[in-house]
Design an enzyme around this catalytic site. Structure first.
Site, PDB file in Angstrom:
ATOM      1  N   THR A   1       0.846  -1.192   0.000  1.00  0.00           N
ATOM      2  CA  THR A   1       0.000   0.000   0.000  1.00  0.00           C
ATOM      3  C   THR A   1       0.880   1.241   0.000  1.00  0.00           C
ATOM      4  O   THR A   1       1.961   1.235   0.586  1.00  0.00           O
ATOM      5  CB  THR A   1      -0.904  -0.025   1.243  1.00  0.00           C
ATOM      6  OG1 THR A   1      -1.810  -1.129   1.120  1.00  0.00           O
ATOM      7  CG2 THR A   1      -1.721   1.260   1.389  1.00  0.00           C
TER       8      THR A   1
ATOM      9  N   GLY B   1       3.064   2.065   8.018  1.00  0.00           N
ATOM     10  CA  GLY B   1       1.762   2.479   8.526  1.00  0.00           C
ATOM     11  C   GLY B   1       1.434   3.937   8.319  1.00  0.00           C
ATOM     12  O   GLY B   1       0.375   4.400   8.735  1.00  0.00           O
TER      13      GLY B   1
ATOM     14  N   GLU C   1      -0.761  -5.177   6.227  1.00  0.00           N
ATOM     15  CA  GLU C   1       0.589  -5.341   5.654  1.00  0.00           C
ATOM     16  C   GLU C   1       1.395  -6.370   6.444  1.00  0.00           C
ATOM     17  O   GLU C   1       2.133  -7.166   5.868  1.00  0.00           O
ATOM     18  CB  GLU C   1       1.324  -3.998   5.642  1.00  0.00           C
ATOM     19  CG  GLU C   1       0.721  -3.028   4.631  1.00  0.00           C
ATOM     20  CD  GLU C   1       1.295  -1.624   4.694  1.00  0.00           C
ATOM     21  OE1 GLU C   1       1.194  -0.916   3.682  1.00  0.00           O
ATOM     22  OE2 GLU C   1       1.831  -1.227   5.747  1.00  0.00           O
TER      23      GLU C   1
ATOM     24  N   ASP D   1       6.198  -4.128  -0.959  1.00  0.00           N
ATOM     25  CA  ASP D   1       5.533  -3.079  -0.187  1.00  0.00           C
ATOM     26  C   ASP D   1       6.492  -1.912   0.055  1.00  0.00           C
ATOM     27  O   ASP D   1       7.718  -2.093   0.002  1.00  0.00           O
ATOM     28  CB  ASP D   1       5.044  -3.666   1.156  1.00  0.00           C
ATOM     29  CG  ASP D   1       3.892  -2.882   1.751  1.00  0.00           C
ATOM     30  OD1 ASP D   1       3.589  -1.777   1.276  1.00  0.00           O
ATOM     31  OD2 ASP D   1       3.277  -3.393   2.712  1.00  0.00           O
TER      32      ASP D   1
END
Ligand code: A5P
Length: 228
Positions: free
Chosen positions: A29, A98, A106, A84
């Site tokens: 993300t 985060g 994640e 990621d």
């Protein structure tokens, strides 16, 4: 000289070199992971085969828009690879994640992945973690109690807000961003946080990353952990 955005694009696309036909892949993300997902989407449109699990609703929607096939945790208990981003990476490849609020999903996806490739522009690579406030996911119920306990750990916590209301994760929880002066012992901090009732997960990723693809003024650099 490459801008930060150009570095993100280059490392995202460099990570495509780690995918193989038929792999089960975790999709990260954030603004860097987006470039990887878009690149994978183009490969899928040209006939590349893979299945994926996304770490956020945003990444899932993006993947869906390219027709990237999905799998489930039931069908696929182990993933071959997760790609990621990160907010900070230290020399041991411990991460703070985060910033985009997706740390819990994640970490779950990273935990079932054989290989984790982290992609980041050069600004994310730091000698000591902690300039970036550590994201901590907490449940809504009694959040004030969890917040107060986090505050006891010598940090300045802030309840993340969006448009004047507490920010909500994809899991319906709150995020506390905790500013420490420096995080010299991530392991001890992570276990202290885990012992606080109401804390679901924190953004420290210890022992997950195997490969870091880091942006640099002259192109992406692939760094490998000697741990595995
Ligand atoms: C999402 O929750 C985060 O862990 C991201 O991986 C992190 O914030 C990196 O995002 P950018 O690539 O947008 O900097």
């Amino acid at each position: 000289v490459l801008t930060q955005e150009e570095q993100k694009k280059m490392v995202g696309e460099k990570a495509l070199e780690f995918v193989r036909d038929g792999m089960a892949i975790g999709l990260g993300t954030g603004s860097t992971a987006r470039y990887f997902i878009e690149g994978l989407g183009r490969m899928v449109q040209e006939g590349f085969c893979c299945t994926t699990i996304a770490t956020s609703v945003a990444s899932e929607n993006l993947a869906e828009s390219y027709g990237i096939p999905k799998t489930t945790f039931t069908e696929t208990p182990q993933l071959d690879l997760v790609v990621d981003g990160a907010d900070e990476i230290d020399t041991e490849f411990t991460l703070i994640k985060g910033g985009g609020g997706a740390l819990l999903r994640e970490k779950i996806v990273a935990s079932i992945s054989k290989h984790m490739v982290v992609i980041a522009d050069s600004s994310k690579y730091v000698p000591v973690l902690g300039s970036f406030p550590l994201p901590i996911e907490i449940v809504q119920y009694g959040w004030e109690a969890s917040f107060a306990a986090i505050q006891q750990l010598s940090c300045i916590p802030i309840l993340r807000q969006r448009e004047g209301k507490p920010y909500l994760t994809d899991n319906g929880n709150f995020i506390v961003d905790a500013k420490f002066s420096a995080i010299h012992d991530p392991q001890t901090l992570e276990s202290a946080l885990r012992h606080i009732p109401g804390v679901v997960e924190c953004g420290l990723f210890i022992g997950f990353a195997d490969t870091v693809i880091l942006g640099s003024p002259d192109g992406p650099k692939v760094l490998s952990s000697n741990r595995k």
